[in-house]
Design a protein around this motif. Structure first.
Motif, PDB file in Angstrom:
ATOM      1  N   VAL A 132       0.868  -1.180   0.000  1.00 12.50           N
ATOM      2  CA  VAL A 132       0.000   0.000   0.000  1.00 12.50           C
ATOM      3  C   VAL A 132       0.902   1.227   0.000  1.00 12.50           C
ATOM      4  CG1 VAL A 132      -1.706   1.348   1.274  1.00 12.50           C
ATOM      5  CG2 VAL A 132      -1.868  -1.146   1.237  1.00 12.50           C
ATOM      6  N   ALA A 133       0.626   2.173  -0.896  1.00 14.56           N
ATOM      7  CA  ALA A 133       1.420   3.400  -0.974  1.00 14.56           C
ATOM      8  C   ALA A 133       0.498   4.612  -0.915  1.00 14.56           C
ATOM      9  CB  ALA A 133       2.239   3.430  -2.261  1.00 14.56           C
ATOM     10  N   ASN A 134       0.949   5.631  -0.205  1.00 20.21           N
ATOM     11  CA  ASN A 134       0.198   6.887  -0.119  1.00 20.21           C
ATOM     12  C   ASN A 134       1.170   8.035  -0.370  1.00 20.21           C
ATOM     13  OD1 ASN A 134      -1.870   8.727   0.307  1.00 20.21           O
ATOM     14  ND2 ASN A 134      -1.487   8.838   2.510  1.00 20.21           N
ATOM     15  N   ILE A 163       4.787   3.871   2.676  1.00 19.89           N
ATOM     16  CA  ILE A 163       4.636   2.560   2.046  1.00 19.89           C
ATOM     17  C   ILE A 163       4.509   1.501   3.127  1.00 19.89           C
ATOM     18  CG2 ILE A 163       5.658   0.893   0.446  1.00 19.89           C
ATOM     19  CD1 ILE A 163       7.416   3.322  -0.521  1.00 19.89           C
ATOM     20  N   TRP A 164       3.474   0.690   3.012  1.00 19.87           N
ATOM     21  CA  TRP A 164       3.283  -0.450   3.901  1.00 19.87           C
ATOM     22  C   TRP A 164       3.455  -1.714   3.062  1.00 19.87           C
ATOM     23  CZ3 TRP A 164       0.608   4.036   4.001  1.00 19.87           C
ATOM     24  CH2 TRP A 164       0.500   4.712   5.220  1.00 19.87           C
ATOM     25  N   CYS A 165       4.431  -2.527   3.407  1.00 17.96           N
ATOM     26  CA  CYS A 165       4.677  -3.747   2.641  1.00 17.96           C
ATOM     27  C   CYS A 165       5.518  -4.706   3.481  1.00 17.96           C
ATOM     28  CB  CYS A 165       5.391  -3.439   1.326  1.00 17.96           C
ATOM     29  SG  CYS A 165       7.044  -2.742   1.536  1.00 17.96           S
ATOM     30  N   PRO A 166       5.489  -5.998   3.152  1.00 20.90           N
ATOM     31  CA  PRO A 166       6.376  -6.936   3.845  1.00 20.90           C
ATOM     32  C   PRO A 166       7.819  -6.573   3.525  1.00 20.90           C
ATOM     33  CG  PRO A 166       4.705  -8.082   2.539  1.00 20.90           C
ATOM     34  CD  PRO A 166       4.677  -6.656   2.125  1.00 20.90           C
ATOM     35  N   LYS A 190      -0.262   9.776  -9.038  1.00 18.70           N
ATOM     36  CA  LYS A 190      -1.149  10.236 -10.103  1.00 18.70           C
ATOM     37  C   LYS A 190      -2.601  10.332  -9.631  1.00 18.70           C
ATOM     38  CE  LYS A 190       1.484   8.751 -14.164  1.00 18.70           C
ATOM     39  NZ  LYS A 190       1.480  10.106 -14.768  1.00 18.70           N
ATOM     40  N   ALA A 191      -3.021   9.375  -8.797  1.00 21.69           N
ATOM     41  CA  ALA A 191      -4.421   9.340  -8.362  1.00 21.69           C
ATOM     42  C   ALA A 191      -4.697  10.303  -7.211  1.00 21.69           C
ATOM     43  CB  ALA A 191      -4.800   7.923  -7.944  1.00 21.69           C
ATOM     44  N   GLY A 192      -3.654  10.655  -6.467  1.00 19.91           N
ATOM     45  CA  GLY A 192      -3.846  11.544  -5.331  1.00 19.91           C
ATOM     46  C   GLY A 192      -4.518  10.870  -4.152  1.00 19.91           C
ATOM     47  N   ARG A 193      -4.402   9.554  -4.071  1.00 18.68           N
ATOM     48  CA  ARG A 193      -4.992   8.808  -2.964  1.00 18.68           C
ATOM     49  C   ARG A 193      -4.218   7.503  -2.784  1.00 18.68           C
ATOM     50  NH1 ARG A 193     -10.995   7.418  -5.005  1.00 18.68           N
ATOM     51  NH2 ARG A 193     -11.011   6.332  -2.999  1.00 18.68           N
ATOM     52  N   PRO A 194      -4.403   6.817  -1.659  1.00 16.74           N
ATOM     53  CA  PRO A 194      -3.661   5.568  -1.442  1.00 16.74           C
ATOM     54  C   PRO A 194      -3.993   4.514  -2.494  1.00 16.74           C
ATOM     55  CG  PRO A 194      -4.613   6.358   0.613  1.00 16.74           C
ATOM     56  CD  PRO A 194      -5.215   7.190  -0.490  1.00 16.74           C
ATOM     57  N   VAL A 195      -3.009   3.702  -2.823  1.00 15.96           N
ATOM     58  CA  VAL A 195      -3.177   2.623  -3.801  1.00 15.96           C
ATOM     59  C   VAL A 195      -2.648   1.325  -3.192  1.00 15.96           C
ATOM     60  CG1 VAL A 195      -2.381   1.703  -6.017  1.00 15.96           C
ATOM     61  CG2 VAL A 195      -3.106   4.090  -5.846  1.00 15.96           C
TER      62      VAL A 195
END
Length: 247
Positions: A113-115, A123-126, A178-183
């Motif tokens: 997950v990136a914001n 960034i939240w990731c293993p 680009k989206a301006g929100r978390p992905v």
């Protein structure tokens, strides 16, 4: 230790089956998959190599044009008079071993997950090596390392496969920017096997010399590591057998 040869999003050449070439962000999975089907990619088939020893032969297709013989790194360590010891030995034992590449097969497929906002990116990731991820992400995104904030999450094992950067890390950051929100990106089990780096394969040619009393006097070891399309941290593994023998 890094070769820095990993092109996270290829521009003109795809080097392995499963390499990411495009990405879409959507509010749900169905819309994302529908959008992906609208992307058309034209591929020109290239000759492939599947065996590292064959890949080093003259005339073999080059995975990287700047790597003659498909050799990324050549590490040579010489200590003592090995040839002399082999000639004077009472017994010389020669063996070859082959270990295929392996899937780390962690309990969960890879997810990130990136914001991205004005202060940088979270960034939240293993991850078993946050700094090993933050530095290349900083370079790829063109922002200071201090603005790349890696958050550790619970992982179902690493086994060496949760340290280096994944293309999904960069893709999630770019889409969030680009989206301006978390992905969030979550790989399927099949995608996890095809897209995430696995345990490298080994071919080992071993020659050892012994005295009659069983004392070994020399080791001549040649290891060929199948780094795949991108070596990345693979060169670290080349030195492991030598370090283990020293200890």
């Amino acid at each position: 230790p890094y070769t820095r040869d990993f092109q996270l999003l290829p521009i003109d050449k795809v080097r392995f089956i499963g390499q990411e070439v495009a990405a879409v962000a959507a509010i749900d999975r169905d819309i994302a998959e529908e959008a992906l089907h609208l992307i058309e990619v034209e591929y020109e088939p290239l000759s492939a190599v599947f065996d590292p020893e064959e890949a080093m032969q003259e005339g073999a297709p080059l995975i990287h044009e700047d790597k003659p013989g498909n050799i990324c790194v050549n590490v040579k360590v010489d200590e003592g008079e090995v040839d002399k010891a082999l000639m004077e030995a009472d017994l010389v034992l020669e063996r070859s071993f082959k270990a295929p590449d392996q899937s780390y097969c962690q309990a969960e497929p890879y997810a990130v997950v990136a914001n991205f906002d004005s202060t940088g990116v979270d960034i939240w990731c293993p991850n078993a090596g946050p700094h090993m991820k933050a530095r290349p992400l900083s370079t790829a995104l063109g922002i200071p390392t201090s603005k790349v904030r890696l958050h550790h999450v619970y992982i179902g094992g690493a086994f060496g496969g949760r340290s280096e950067i994944s293309p999904a890390d960069l893709i999630a950051c770019l889409l969030s920017q680009k989206a301006g929100r978390p992905v969030m990106i979550v790989y399927s089990r099949e995608e996890n096997r095809n897209c995430i780096r696995q345990q490298v394969g080994w071919i080992t040619h071993l020659k050892m010399s012994f005295k009659k009393d069983g004392t070994w006097t020399a080791i001549d070891l040649r290891c060929i590591v199948d780094g795949g399309a991108y070596a990345s941290t693979g060169p670290i593994a080349v030195s492991v057998p030598y370090m283990e023998m020293e200890t």
